[in-house]
Every structure is written in structure tokens, then in C-alpha cells.
Design an enzyme around this catalytic site. Structure first.
Site, PDB file in Angstrom:
ATOM      1  N   GLY A  46       0.892  -1.284  -0.029  1.00 18.60           N
ATOM      2  CA  GLY A  46       0.057   0.014   0.001  1.00 18.60           C
ATOM      3  C   GLY A  46       0.885   1.320   0.059  1.00 18.60           C
ATOM      4  N   GLN A  51       2.878  10.354   0.806  1.00 20.68           N
ATOM      5  CA  GLN A  51       4.055   9.939   0.663  1.00 20.68           C
ATOM      6  C   GLN A  51       4.881  10.130  -0.397  1.00 20.68           C
ATOM      7  OE1 GLN A  51       2.410   5.600   1.921  1.00 20.68           O
ATOM      8  NE2 GLN A  51       4.113   5.601   2.929  1.00 20.68           N
ATOM      9  N   CYS A  91       5.849   0.932   7.773  1.00 18.50           N
ATOM     10  CA  CYS A  91       5.395   1.835   6.858  1.00 18.50           C
ATOM     11  C   CYS A  91       6.728   2.440   6.001  1.00 18.50           C
ATOM     12  CB  CYS A  91       4.868   3.113   7.844  1.00 18.50           C
ATOM     13  SG  CYS A  91       4.687   4.645   6.628  1.00 18.50           S
ATOM     14  N   LEU A  92       6.526   2.476   4.701  1.00 16.10           N
ATOM     15  CA  LEU A  92       7.742   2.713   4.013  1.00 16.10           C
ATOM     16  C   LEU A  92       8.185   4.368   4.269  1.00 16.10           C
ATOM     17  CD1 LEU A  92       6.038   1.702   0.295  1.00 16.10           C
ATOM     18  CD2 LEU A  92       8.134   0.550   1.584  1.00 16.10           C
ATOM     19  N   HIS A 133      -4.246   1.984   7.572  1.00 11.51           N
ATOM     20  CA  HIS A 133      -3.113   2.632   7.602  1.00 11.51           C
ATOM     21  C   HIS A 133      -2.814   3.593   6.595  1.00 11.51           C
ATOM     22  CE1 HIS A 133       1.250   2.488   8.030  1.00 11.51           C
ATOM     23  NE2 HIS A 133       1.534   3.028   6.905  1.00 11.51           N
ATOM     24  N   GLU A 134      -3.273   3.370   5.235  1.00  9.78           N
ATOM     25  CA  GLU A 134      -2.887   4.569   4.407  1.00  9.78           C
ATOM     26  C   GLU A 134      -3.932   5.628   4.636  1.00  9.78           C
ATOM     27  OE1 GLU A 134      -0.646   4.374   2.652  1.00  9.78           O
ATOM     28  OE2 GLU A 134      -0.389   2.118   3.015  1.00  9.78           O
ATOM     29  N   HIS A 137      -2.482   8.291   6.958  1.00  5.08           N
ATOM     30  CA  HIS A 137      -1.561   9.375   6.190  1.00  5.08           C
ATOM     31  C   HIS A 137      -2.391  10.398   5.927  1.00  5.08           C
ATOM     32  CE1 HIS A 137       2.323   7.352   6.030  1.00  5.08           C
ATOM     33  NE2 HIS A 137       1.646   5.946   5.545  1.00  5.08           N
TER      34      HIS A 137
END
Ligand code: ZN
Length: 166
Positions: A46, A51, A91-92, A133-134, A137
Site C-alpha cells: 500500500g 508519501q 510503513c515505507l 493505515h494509508e 496518512h
């Protein structure tokens, strides 16, 4: 399409609120193309627009084994939540760290596609957790904010080390 740089903690842009999309145009299509290419290059499941420094409510997910099924969600809204569990998330934008987060294990979501058409999905398990999660953000919330004090200190120490000249 291009692989874009992913913003990393503690970049302040990750804490900004993302705006709803109101133009379903070529710029949106490019953002989604770049998100998908960046997601696949990072071998993750994802990724969302903030991001890659696009402050809009757009996210992509791909839960297939072979990166063959990317899906874009524009202006997603969760309309139902069911079942709660404690999930370990990565998380990236916070490389090398994880945090335990309470998430609904099944959700219904309403969103728009690239043309602005509304669609609805029911998601369970990992895709449900990933979408929540996304969407965090979009509110400027990161798993780093959910880490305990000890983990955050380790993260800061690691960042400090990489910033110092060799
Ligand atoms: Zn993330």
C-alpha cells in the site's frame, strides 16, 4: 510513469492534512500511475499520495502475489467497521521500524475511481488493515507517532547516525 522518492519520517510534510480530489484529470491519472510504479518498486502492498509529496486523498493497494492487481482509491471513506485486533504495521515512510496498532479487521469503504465514479468494497484481513493505515496518512498520522518512547528514541538515534558525516 515514474518511481518517485518516498518522504521519510521526520519530514514535516508527512504531518500535513491531505485535500479531497475534485479534478478527475490527467494529473490525477499521473499521480496514480506513479503511485503504482513506486509501490511495485518497493515491493510493498500500500502507498498513498502524501508519501510521494502529493497532498491529496489518493491511495493505491496491491495484494496480489505477482503485482498484477493494483487498485486506486480516491477520496475513500470507511462506512462500516467490524471486529478489532492489534496488528503490527510497517510503513515505507518509517523504514526499519514497526508499531502495534488497533484496527478493524473488516471494513466497508466507499471511494471514487479515476473517472470520479463512486464504488464500494468490503475488505477483510490485510487489505482492510492496509487501507486504514494509508488513510491515517491523509490525517498526517504515522506509525512513528504510535510507537512507544523507547522505539521513537531508537528511531531518532538511527536517523542521527545516518545524518552524521562518515
Ligand atoms: Zn505508511
Amino acid at each position: 510513469m515514474a518511481v518517485r522518492d518516498i518522504l521519510e519520517y521526520p519530514d514535516p510534510r508527512l504531518h500535513e492534512l491531505s485535500c479531497p480530489v475534485d479534478h478527475f484529470d490527467d494529473a490525477l491519472a499521473r499521480t496514480v500511475d506513479d503511485l503504482i510504479e513506486t509501490l511495485h518498486a518497493s515491493a510493498s502492498i500500500g502507498l498513498c499520495a502524501p508519501q510521494i509529496d502529493v497532498c491529496e486523498q489518493v491511495l493505491v493497494m496491491d495484494h496480489s502475489e505477482d503485482q498484477s492487481a493494483p487498485e486506486a482509491y480516491v477520496n475513500p471513506v470507511i462506512t462500516r467497521r467490524r471486529g478489532f485486533g492489534l496488528v503490527e504495521e510497517r510503513c515505507l515512510s518509517v523504514p526499519g521500524m514497526s508499531a502495534f496498532v488497533f484496527r478493524a479487521t473488516a471494513i466497508a469503504v466507499r471511494a471514487q475511481d479515476l473517472t470520479g465514479a463512486t464504488f464500494e468494497r468490503t475488505l477483510t484481513g490485510m487489505p482492510a488493515v492496509c487501507l486504514q493505515h494509508e488513510m491515517d496518512h491523509f490525517d498526517g498520522k504515522l506509525v512513528a507517532d504510535r510507537m512507544n518512547w523507547f522505539k521513537r528514541r531508537r528511531l531518532r538515534a538511527a536517523l542521527h547516525k545516518t545524518e552524521e558525516p562518515a
